[in-house]
Design a protein around this motif. Structure first.
Motif, PDB file in Angstrom:
ATOM      1  N   MET A 103      38.544  37.765  41.173  1.00  0.00           N
ATOM      2  CA  MET A 103      39.914  37.642  41.688  1.00  0.00           C
ATOM      3  C   MET A 103      39.953  36.608  42.817  1.00  0.00           C
ATOM      4  O   MET A 103      40.857  35.774  42.885  1.00  0.00           O
ATOM      5  N   LYS A 104      38.971  36.655  43.708  1.00  0.00           N
ATOM      6  CA  LYS A 104      38.966  35.766  44.873  1.00  0.00           C
ATOM      7  C   LYS A 104      38.627  34.335  44.482  1.00  0.00           C
ATOM      8  O   LYS A 104      39.261  33.378  44.947  1.00  0.00           O
ATOM      9  N   ILE A 105      37.628  34.203  43.611  1.00  0.00           N
ATOM     10  CA  ILE A 105      37.208  32.862  43.187  1.00  0.00           C
ATOM     11  C   ILE A 105      38.365  32.128  42.520  1.00  0.00           C
ATOM     12  O   ILE A 105      38.685  30.986  42.859  1.00  0.00           O
ATOM     13  N   VAL A 106      39.018  32.817  41.612  1.00  0.00           N
ATOM     14  CA  VAL A 106      40.103  32.169  40.861  1.00  0.00           C
ATOM     15  C   VAL A 106      41.316  31.908  41.756  1.00  0.00           C
ATOM     16  O   VAL A 106      41.972  30.879  41.643  1.00  0.00           O
ATOM     17  N   GLU A 107      41.562  32.822  42.661  1.00  0.00           N
ATOM     18  CA  GLU A 107      42.680  32.649  43.599  1.00  0.00           C
ATOM     19  C   GLU A 107      42.494  31.339  44.379  1.00  0.00           C
ATOM     20  O   GLU A 107      43.428  30.557  44.540  1.00  0.00           O
ATOM     21  N   LYS A 108      41.244  31.096  44.828  1.00  0.00           N
ATOM     22  CA  LYS A 108      40.938  29.863  45.581  1.00  0.00           C
ATOM     23  C   LYS A 108      41.043  28.640  44.672  1.00  0.00           C
ATOM     24  O   LYS A 108      41.646  27.640  45.030  1.00  0.00           O
ATOM     25  N   ALA A 109      40.446  28.758  43.488  1.00  0.00           N
ATOM     26  CA  ALA A 109      40.367  27.619  42.569  1.00  0.00           C
ATOM     27  C   ALA A 109      41.746  27.166  42.089  1.00  0.00           C
ATOM     28  O   ALA A 109      42.004  25.982  41.945  1.00  0.00           O
ATOM     29  N   LEU A 110      42.608  28.135  41.865  1.00  0.00           N
ATOM     30  CA  LEU A 110      43.952  27.761  41.353  1.00  0.00           C
ATOM     31  C   LEU A 110      44.828  27.249  42.492  1.00  0.00           C
ATOM     32  O   LEU A 110      45.957  27.435  42.606  1.00  0.00           O
ATOM     33  N   ASN A 115      46.133  41.483  43.839  1.00  0.00           N
ATOM     34  CA  ASN A 115      46.270  41.261  45.288  1.00  0.00           C
ATOM     35  C   ASN A 115      45.112  41.875  46.086  1.00  0.00           C
ATOM     36  O   ASN A 115      45.125  41.810  47.310  1.00  0.00           O
ATOM     37  N   LEU A 116      44.173  42.507  45.406  1.00  0.00           N
ATOM     38  CA  LEU A 116      43.075  43.232  46.071  1.00  0.00           C
ATOM     39  C   LEU A 116      43.627  44.205  47.113  1.00  0.00           C
ATOM     40  O   LEU A 116      43.059  44.396  48.181  1.00  0.00           O
TER      41      LEU A 116
END
Ligand code: 5AD
Ligand code: MP5
Ligand code: MET
Ligand code: SF4
Ligand code: ZN
Length: 428
Positions: free
Chosen positions: A421-428, A379-380
Motif C-alpha cells: 500500500m505504501k510503496i504504490v502510494e509513493k510510486a503513483l 488508507n492504512l
C-alpha cells in the motif's frame, strides 16, 4: 385478533412494518406488499413486550438465527442466558430457545425478558419432554397436550414456532421404502415419528392444522413449517421423503396464507454443494416464494469441529440462490451442546455467509460496507478497519497480537517497510 398479514392486506401500515422498513432502508410500502403476499414475514407476537421486530424474506437482507437452550445434561439456565447475550452482541437477528432440560417455562420467560430479538421455539420439545419426564410413554401424549403447550407458548409471547406438520404417514412410507443412511435427524421429526408410529395415527399438526392456524392467528405467531425429513447426510439429500414433505409444506403454505397466518418454511440440512441451487429453486416454486429458513446447508459430512465453516459455505450459496434466513451451525454441531464461545463463532460464521450472499445479490447496504473497509485498508486506517470489522473485538486483539515487533507503525508485520500500500502510494 388480527395479524400483520391481515393488516397488510387491508392496506394498513403497522409500527412493525415501519421499523422493518427503516432497518432495511426500503420503502415501507414494499414491506406492506411483501407481508400481504406472504413473501415477507415479520414475526411479532402481540404478547411479546419490548420486541425489536425484524423482517425475513424476499428483497430483504439475509437474516441469521442462533439456537441455544438447556439440555438434559446441561440444564443450567444462566449459561443459556449468557449464550443469548453473546448471540445478541455478535449480531443475531433472531434466536431460538430449544430447551429440553430444567425448567423450560422459566428459561423461556427469562429469555423473553432479556432480549428484544424475535424468539422462536419448537413446542413439541416441551410437550414431549414433559410427558416423558412424568415417567409416561410417548403414547400418553395427547393431541390436546400438544395444542395446550402451543397455546401456552403463544400466550407467553413466542414470535415463531417450528411445527413439523409435513411429516405424514405417507412421507414415512417413502422413508421406509426408499431407505436412508441417516433416517431422521430432526429432533422434532423424531418425536413426531415416534408418536405417530406408537399411536398408529396421523400427525396431529397435519390433521388438525386448522386448530394450529387458529392459535397462530389469535396471537400472530409466525409458523415455521419444520423439515422433519431433512437429510442428515449427503447420501440422503434430495430424496423422495424430503421432497414429499416439501410438497406437503407447499400446500400448508397456501392454507396459512388463506387464513392470513404468517408462514415460513424450514429446509435442509446436509446437501452436496451442487444440489443446493436445485433445492432452493424447488422450495421457492413449491412454496410460492414463502420465506425459506435453512439449517446450513452443510456441504460435507466430515467437518466435525468445523461445521460452522461447513455451514457458511453452504449458507452463502443457499442465500445467493434465494434462502432468506440462515440458521447458524456452531463448531460443536454433531459433538455436543455448544459452549458460549461456540455460539459466538457460529453467529460470526453465519453472518459472513449472509453478508457475502447479500453482496452477491447486489444489496446496496451490504456493498457499501465492503467499499468502506477497502477504503480504510487503502488508507492504512487501522482504527477504522477495526470499527468496520465483522468482529471488532477480535480484530483489535488480533492486530495487537500479531504486531508485537512492528517497526513500520502504519503497516503490519506481514511486509513491514515493504508494505505494498505504501510503496504504490509513493510510486503513483
Ligand atoms: C436443528 C438444530 O438445532 C440445534 N440445537 C438443538 N438443540 C439445541 C440447543 N439446546 N442448543 C443449541 N442448539 C441446539 C442442533 O444443533 C441442530 O443443528
Ligand atoms: C432451520 C431449522 N431447521 C430445523 C429446526 C428444528 O430442529 P429439529 O427439526 O431438529 O427439531 C430449527 N430450529 N431450525
Ligand atoms: C437433532 S440435533 C442434530 C441435527 C443434525 N445435525 C442435522 O443435520 O439436522
Ligand atoms: S447424536 Fe447428538 S446431536 Fe445427533 S441426534 Fe443424537 S443427541 Fe442429537
Ligand atoms: Zn447434521
Amino acid at each position: 385478533m388480527t395479524t400483520q398479514m391481515t393488516k397488510a392486506r387491508a392496506g394498513e401500515i403497522t409500527t412493525e412494518m415501519k421499523q422493518v422498513a427503516s432497518k432495511e432502508e426500503v420503502d415501507v410500502e414494499f414491506i406492506r406488499q411483501g407481508v400481504a403476499e406472504g413473501t415477507i414475514v415479520i414475526p411479532a407476537n402481540k404478547n411479546h413486550q419490548h420486541l425489536s421486530p425484524n423482517g425475513f424474506g424476499k428483497g430483504l437482507a439475509t437474516k441469521i438465527n442462533a439456537n441455544f437452550g438447556t439440555s438434559e445434561d446441561y440444564p443450567n439456565l444462566n449459561k443459556e442466558l449468557e449464550k443469548l447475550k453473546v448471540a445478541v452482541k455478535a449480531g443475531a437477528d433472531a434466536v431460538m430457545d430449544l430447551s429440553t432440560g430444567g425448567d423450560i417455562n422459566q428459561t423461556r420467560k427469562e429469555i423473553l425478558a432479556m432480549s428484544e430479538l424475535p424468539l422462536g421455539t419448537v413446542p413439541l420439545y416441551q410437550a414431549t419432554v414433559e410427558v416423558l419426564s412424568a415417567d409416561k410413554a410417548i403414547v400418553d401424549l395427547t393431541v390436546d397436550d400438544i395444542f395446550a403447550v402451543i397455546e401456552d407458548q403463544a400466550q407467553q409471547g413466542v414470535d415463531f414456532i417450528t411445527v413439523h406438520c409435513g411429516l405424514t404417514l405417507e412421507t414415512l412410507r417413502h422413508l421406509r421404502e426408499e431407505g436412508r443412511v441417516t433416517d431422521i435427524v430432526s429432533r422434532g421429526g423424531s418425536f413426531m415419528a415416534g408418536w405417530m408410529l406408537h399411536n398408529g395415527a396421523e400427525n396431529p399438526l397435519y390433521e388438525y392444522y386448522d386448530r394450529l392456524l387458529n392459535i397462530a392467528y389469535k396471537h400472530d405467531v409466525t409458523l415455521s413449517l419444520g423439515d422433519g425429513l431433512r437429510p442428515g447426510s449427503l447420501a440422503d439429500a434430495t430424496d423422495r421423503s424430503q421432497i414429499h414433505e416439501l410438497l406437503i409444506l407447499g400446500e400448508l403454505v397456501d392454507k396459512a396464507r388463506e387464513a392470513e397466518v404468517q408462514v415460513m418454511v424450514e429446509g435442509p440440512g446436509h446437501v452436496p454443494y451442487n444440489q443446493i441451487e436445485t433445492n432452493m429453486q424447488l422450495q421457492k416454486e413449491l412454496c410460492k416464494d414463502a420465506p425459506f429458513y435453512v439449517l446450513g446447508p452443510l456441504v460435507t459430512d466430515i467437518a466435525l469441529g468445523y461445521d460452522h465453516i461447513n455451514a457458511a459455505i453452504g449458507g452463502t450459496l443457499a442465500a445467493t440462490c434465494g434462502a432468506d434466513f440462515l440458521c447458524y451451525v456452531t463448531p460443536a454441531e454433531h459433538i455436543g451442546l455448544p459452549s458460549v464461545e461456540d455460539v459466538k463463532e457460529g453467529v460470526i460464521a453465519t453472518k459472513i455467509a449472509a453478508h457475502a450472499a447479500d453482496v452477491a445479490k447486489g444489496l446496496t447496504q451490504a456493498k457499501k460496507k465492503d467499499r468502506q473497509m477497502a477504503q480504510a485498508r487503502k488508507n492504512l486506517d487501522w482504527d477504522r478497519q477495526i470499527e468496520l470489522a465483522i468482529d471488532p473485538q477480535k480484530a483489535k486483539e488480533s492486530r495487537v497480537d500479531h504486531n508485537q515487533n512492528l517497526k513500520e507503525e502504519d503497516a503490519c508485520t506481514m511486509c513491514g517497510s515493504f508494505c505494498a500500500m505504501k510503496i504504490v502510494e509513493k510510486a503513483l
